[in-house]
Design an enzyme around this catalytic site. Sequence first.
Site: not given
Ligand code: RTP
Ligand code: MG
Length: 140
Positions: A11, A51, A114, A117, A128
Amino acid sequence: MATQRTFSIIKPDATKRNLTGKITAKFEEAGLRVVASKRIHLTKAQAGEFYAVHKERPFFDELTTFMASAPIVVQVLEGEDAIAKNREVMGATNPAEADEGTIRKEFALSIGENSVHGSDGPDTAKEEIAFFFSELEIVG
Ligand code: RTP
Ligand code: MG
């Protein structure tokens, strides 16, 4: 478990800090092979398309603005049980909750910024990968 492919993004927070090599090394050390890779800069609209599953979430605007804020590196990772292995080496979404030695523990700045992804299942991995790569660009 057979050989699998998963999709990964390094990212903007990580590309800006010149961490592409260090993060890729973590994948390789975990037994994942980079079988496709390119550096791109998404528009906010493209980030929103990628997204789309999160479009009703309160962080959607922040997320898509961030993902379009600087270049990203999109990759296809291949290996035994690659989807789960990648999630393991990434660590928890919130770096404060990520295990020692994971990418997010070591490099992530916040829950939003973070660093990586990774696909969360076989169906999303397929979708994807197809969003960013043609079959010709993936060399196993
Ligand atoms: P990713 O999809 O990026 O691999 O991350 P993930 O599965 O661990 O998390 P996900 O729930 O799919 O959320 C996608 C991305 O959104 C951002 N996020 N921001 N501000 C917030 O509360 C929040 N929550 C999620 C993060 O960049 C997350 O990786
Ligand atoms: Mg995710």
